[in-house]
Design an enzyme around this catalytic site. Sequence first.
Site, PDB file in Angstrom:
ATOM      1  N   HIS A  14       0.864  -1.357  -0.172  1.00 33.63           N
ATOM      2  CA  HIS A  14      -0.038   0.075  -0.144  1.00 33.63           C
ATOM      3  C   HIS A  14       0.929   1.814  -0.093  1.00 33.63           C
ATOM      4  CE1 HIS A  14      -0.125   1.439   4.683  1.00 33.63           C
ATOM      5  NE2 HIS A  14       0.502   0.656   4.145  1.00 33.63           N
ATOM      6  N   CYS A  33       5.752   5.170   4.395  1.00 33.40           N
ATOM      7  CA  CYS A  33       4.020   5.117   4.522  1.00 33.40           C
ATOM      8  C   CYS A  33       4.000   5.528   2.957  1.00 33.40           C
ATOM      9  CB  CYS A  33       3.526   5.248   5.278  1.00 33.40           C
ATOM     10  SG  CYS A  33       3.522   3.221   6.649  1.00 33.40           S
ATOM     11  N   HIS A  39       4.866   0.442  -0.390  1.00 33.81           N
ATOM     12  CA  HIS A  39       6.243  -0.478   0.123  1.00 33.81           C
ATOM     13  C   HIS A  39       4.876  -1.770   1.051  1.00 33.81           C
ATOM     14  CE1 HIS A  39       3.928   1.901   2.360  1.00 33.81           C
ATOM     15  NE2 HIS A  39       4.112   1.090   3.396  1.00 33.81           N
ATOM     16  N   HIS A  41       3.956  -5.067   3.812  1.00 33.71           N
ATOM     17  CA  HIS A  41       3.777  -5.365   5.014  1.00 33.71           C
ATOM     18  C   HIS A  41       3.012  -6.465   4.936  1.00 33.71           C
ATOM     19  CE1 HIS A  41       3.549  -1.294   6.619  1.00 33.71           C
ATOM     20  NE2 HIS A  41       2.530  -0.763   6.299  1.00 33.71           N
ATOM     21  N   ASP A  79      -4.600 -10.975   0.046  1.00 32.28           N
ATOM     22  CA  ASP A  79      -2.701 -11.545   0.311  1.00 32.28           C
ATOM     23  C   ASP A  79      -2.137 -10.846  -1.244  1.00 32.28           C
ATOM     24  OD1 ASP A  79      -0.889 -12.666   1.443  1.00 32.28           O
ATOM     25  OD2 ASP A  79      -0.968 -14.907   0.189  1.00 32.28           O
ATOM     26  N   GLU A 125      -0.367  -4.528  11.561  1.00 35.94           N
ATOM     27  CA  GLU A 125       0.379  -3.970  10.472  1.00 35.94           C
ATOM     28  C   GLU A 125       2.418  -3.715  10.758  1.00 35.94           C
ATOM     29  OE1 GLU A 125      -0.836  -0.248   7.647  1.00 35.94           O
ATOM     30  OE2 GLU A 125       1.500  -0.228   9.334  1.00 35.94           O
TER      31      GLU A 125
HETATM   32 NI    NI Z   1       2.866   1.054   5.558  1.00 34.72          NI
END
Ligand code: NI
Length: 136
Positions: A14, A33, A39, A41, A79, A125
Amino acid sequence: MIYITRKEHFNAAHKLFNPNWSEEKNATIFGKCANKNWHGHNYDLYVTVKGEINPDTGFVINLKDLGDLIRTDVTEVLDHKNLNIDVEGMNIMPSTENVAIFIWNKLAAKISIMGGTLHGIKLYETENNYVEYFGE
Ligand code: NI
């Protein structure tokens, strides 16, 4: 009343970015972020269901059925996806808070049909940051 929790896991990409702000302000508020090219998680998801014990099974809810539901309706939807652009129905900035509510909305009605009541979504997260949502 007793509470039971199923843990599942997914990975997703995200970025957090408010288009009404300058790049500078986005970088200040969202830090890493806001990275333009996304990137990832590793999310850990805990779904807690509450209810009364069925005397025939000793269960509140069959955890295999709950695991199957989470995989079908949440894990397979999220996913290895880009949460900003790949996920139908997620028309909102994919912060952990908003993803937790999205997951709640996917599961609550179906868990009721299975005989339990969705109590809470806990979504990690990162190792250090998680959100809990209880439906309000
Ligand atoms: Ni993030």
